[in-house]
Design an enzyme around this catalytic site. Sequence first.
Site, PDB file in Angstrom:
ATOM      1  N   TYR A   1     -28.076 -42.159  40.633  1.00  0.00           N
ATOM      2  CA  TYR A   1     -29.211 -42.148  41.268  1.00  0.00           C
ATOM      3  C   TYR A   1     -29.904 -43.381  40.441  1.00  0.00           C
ATOM      4  CZ  TYR A   1     -28.138 -37.615  43.470  1.00  0.00           C
ATOM      5  OH  TYR A   1     -27.453 -36.587  44.113  1.00  0.00           O
TER       6      TYR A   1
ATOM      7  N   HIS B   1     -19.631 -35.308  38.988  1.00  0.00           N
ATOM      8  CA  HIS B   1     -20.335 -35.322  40.169  1.00  0.00           C
ATOM      9  C   HIS B   1     -19.317 -35.385  41.470  1.00  0.00           C
ATOM     10  CE1 HIS B   1     -23.829 -37.968  42.022  1.00  0.00           C
ATOM     11  NE2 HIS B   1     -23.335 -37.126  42.912  1.00  0.00           N
TER      12      HIS B   1
END
Length: 290
Positions: free
Chosen positions: A49, A113
């Site tokens: 992000y 992730h």
Amino acid sequence: MAPKFELRNGQKMPKIALGTYLSHGQDLFNVVDKALSVGYRSFDTAKYYENEKELGDALKELLPRYDLKIEDVFITTKIFPYSGENALELMTKDINQSLENLGRQYLDLVLIHYPRPLDTGDKDSRNAMYRKESWLALEKLHADSKVLSIGVSNYEICHIEEMRDYLTIDPAVNQVEYHPHFQRKELREYCQINNILFQAFSPLGRGNKTLLNDSTMVRIANTHQTSVAVIILAWIMRGKNGVVAKTTSGDRAGENFKSVTLKLTDDEFARINELDLATPYVEDRGWEVL
């Protein structure tokens, strides 16, 4: 305050977290401010992000306004597996950078992730090796008390079962796309049986209109004089699942938090359970990864 789950190691984790995907700058600062004011105590970020430092800076400034310390909030970050043979070195560097970015002495939860690195394909035969090396590196950082809990994201049953051959710490969390149109019953039941908290991301299907305009949920929302978004979040938590509710709007963050106290009837809960279309609405396809 949001109610909490107890993870397999006894750590307490709020049932709802504010997601920060695509949040940056003043928008991120404002939504974190609103979130803290209404009761959020959990924040979800990721290396991908590129906003860990912005989140850390916002919390550093905002927490004193609410008589809170950094240890009073639960922070999750996520790291893709590494390709190559130096996973421990890279993981150590990334975790240390996250600690600095977020102003923490430890991270509450770190997730792998995705079941493959960013720079390999879904069918790369090396993906299993990369998952293994990255998980073992994460276990080492857990042993060094830099991370309190470790888990995975976008993992299927096959990926978790594969870990049985080498893990010494079971994943505490599996974060996946989950909403009434994509209910993942087999995976969810597997996680619950194995004491892995099933946590939803993209619970609103990234604003998918088919989901948010579902007539059954619209009627239930009208009954409670609330939004379909709040109904979905309440349904997820009633099912004993965690949820990451992402928004860049302070108003929507406040509205979403009302799901913590909304009580669905048994009939309403059952009617939503019948809405599964087995349809994902985001691009993640963990089940396609070898």
